[in-house]
Design an enzyme around this catalytic site. Structure first.
Site, PDB file in Angstrom:
ATOM      1  CG  ASP A  92      -2.035   0.991   1.179  1.00 58.92           C
ATOM      2  OD1 ASP A  92      -1.747   2.183   0.973  1.00 58.92           O
ATOM      3  OD2 ASP A  92      -3.196   0.598   1.327  1.00 58.92           O
ATOM      4  CD  GLN A  95     -14.565  -0.506  -2.572  1.00 57.49           C
ATOM      5  OE1 GLN A  95     -15.752  -0.731  -2.331  1.00 57.49           O
ATOM      6  NE2 GLN A  95     -13.892  -1.159  -3.504  1.00 57.49           N
ATOM      7  CG  HIS A  99      -8.762  -3.018  -1.997  1.00 56.57           C
ATOM      8  ND1 HIS A  99      -9.637  -2.313  -2.787  1.00 56.57           N
ATOM      9  CD2 HIS A  99      -8.567  -2.264  -0.893  1.00 56.57           C
ATOM     10  CE1 HIS A  99      -9.963  -1.188  -2.179  1.00 56.57           C
ATOM     11  NE2 HIS A  99      -9.347  -1.134  -1.023  1.00 56.57           N
ATOM     12  CG  PHE A 100      -9.252  -9.148   1.096  1.00 56.29           C
ATOM     13  CD1 PHE A 100      -9.650  -9.330  -0.221  1.00 56.29           C
ATOM     14  CD2 PHE A 100     -10.022  -9.689   2.112  1.00 56.29           C
ATOM     15  CE1 PHE A 100     -10.808 -10.042  -0.524  1.00 56.29           C
ATOM     16  CE2 PHE A 100     -11.187 -10.400   1.814  1.00 56.29           C
ATOM     17  CZ  PHE A 100     -11.576 -10.570   0.497  1.00 56.29           C
ATOM     18  CG  HIS A 101      -6.853  -2.595   3.586  1.00 55.74           C
ATOM     19  ND1 HIS A 101      -6.143  -1.475   3.232  1.00 55.74           N
ATOM     20  CD2 HIS A 101      -8.097  -2.402   3.086  1.00 55.74           C
ATOM     21  CE1 HIS A 101      -6.919  -0.644   2.556  1.00 55.74           C
ATOM     22  NE2 HIS A 101      -8.118  -1.180   2.453  1.00 55.74           N
TER      23      HIS A 101
HETATM   24  P1  5GP Z   1      -9.811   1.519   0.402  1.00 59.23           P
HETATM   25  O1  5GP Z   1     -10.029   2.884   0.960  1.00 59.23           O
HETATM   26  O2  5GP Z   1     -10.430   1.466  -0.972  1.00 59.23           O
HETATM   27  O3  5GP Z   1     -10.211   0.403   1.288  1.00 59.23           O
HETATM   28  O4  5GP Z   1      -8.236   1.349   0.252  1.00 59.23           O
HETATM   29  C1  5GP Z   1      -7.508   1.779  -0.841  1.00 59.23           C
HETATM   30  C2  5GP Z   1      -6.069   1.657  -0.443  1.00 59.23           C
HETATM   31  O5  5GP Z   1      -5.284   1.827  -1.592  1.00 59.23           O
HETATM   32  C3  5GP Z   1      -5.620   2.719   0.571  1.00 59.23           C
HETATM   33  O6  5GP Z   1      -5.069   2.071   1.695  1.00 59.23           O
HETATM   34  C4  5GP Z   1      -4.600   3.543  -0.196  1.00 59.23           C
HETATM   35  O7  5GP Z   1      -3.529   3.956   0.607  1.00 59.23           O
HETATM   36  C5  5GP Z   1      -4.156   2.598  -1.293  1.00 59.23           C
HETATM   37  N1  5GP Z   1      -3.781   3.231  -2.536  1.00 59.23           N
HETATM   38  C6  5GP Z   1      -4.400   4.256  -3.169  1.00 59.23           C
HETATM   39  N2  5GP Z   1      -3.808   4.521  -4.354  1.00 59.23           N
HETATM   40  C7  5GP Z   1      -2.794   3.632  -4.480  1.00 59.23           C
HETATM   41  C8  5GP Z   1      -1.820   3.407  -5.501  1.00 59.23           C
HETATM   42  O8  5GP Z   1      -1.771   4.062  -6.531  1.00 59.23           O
HETATM   43  N3  5GP Z   1      -0.940   2.390  -5.279  1.00 59.23           N
HETATM   44  C9  5GP Z   1      -0.952   1.631  -4.146  1.00 59.23           C
HETATM   45  N4  5GP Z   1      -0.036   0.693  -4.034  1.00 59.23           N
HETATM   46  N5  5GP Z   1      -1.851   1.835  -3.150  1.00 59.23           N
HETATM   47  C10 5GP Z   1      -2.769   2.814  -3.322  1.00 59.23           C
END
Ligand code: 5GP
Length: 139
Positions: free
Chosen positions: A33, A96, A102-104
């Site tokens: 991330d 999101q 995706h999974f963290h």
């Molecule tokens: P969400 O909020 O959708 O659950 O998580 C999206 C995740 O993607 C966030 O933790 C954010 O830091 C990460 N993220 C956003 N843009 C990018 C990117 O361009 N590359 C990577 N590797 N991570 C990203």
């Protein structure tokens, strides 16, 4: 809502955007991330075009949870932490921010507070160093 194939994770899957990967198989990709909530924060995505877990096929969900478990074990070993936070958000209302499922996997050491979600970009060298440590534990 229709899947938006211009989202950043779809671009990563097509090779149009870069990522620091730690694991890949036929159905999933795991990478660092960019804005980690703790050092060693990894994202696991299905290769299938699905906006969230509810849209994902059962086979895609099985592949994701298999990779998520595998990565979580490696992250725990690599970082030497006591806890692993696994999170998965569905829909903007749930927080999101990237519309590809995706999974963290986030290492959580005792007594620490996770950084804010998607807020602070980590230096590339830190992400690369973390990825190497995690990959070494993914035997
Ligand atoms: P969400 O909020 O959708 O659950 O998580 C999206 C995740 O993607 C966030 O933790 C954010 O830091 C990460 N993220 C956003 N843009 C990018 C990117 O361009 N590359 C990577 N590797 N991570 C990203």
């Amino acid at each position: 809502m229709a899947y938006d194939s211009n989202n950043i994770f779809a671009k990563i899957l097509r090779g149009e955007a870069s990522c620091i990967s730690v694991y890949e198989d036929d159905h999933t990709l795991a990478f660092m991330d960019l804005m980690p909530q703790a050092d060693g924060h990894v994202l696991i995505i299905p290769k299938e075009a699905a906006e969230n877990l509810l849209d994902l096929s059962e086979a895609g969900a099985q592949a994701c949870i298999r990779t998520t478990r595998r990565v979580a074990i490696a992250v725990k070993k690599a970082l030497g932490v006591e806890g692993i936070h696994v999170a998965q958000l569905n829909g903007a209302a749930a927080g999101q921010t990237v519309p590809h499922c995706h999974f963290h996997v986030i290492p959580h050491a005792t007594g620490t507070v996770l950084r804010m979600h998607a807020a602070i970009r980590a230096p590339e060298e830190t992400l690369k160093a973390m990825a190497e440590r995690i990959k070494a534990c993914l035997a």
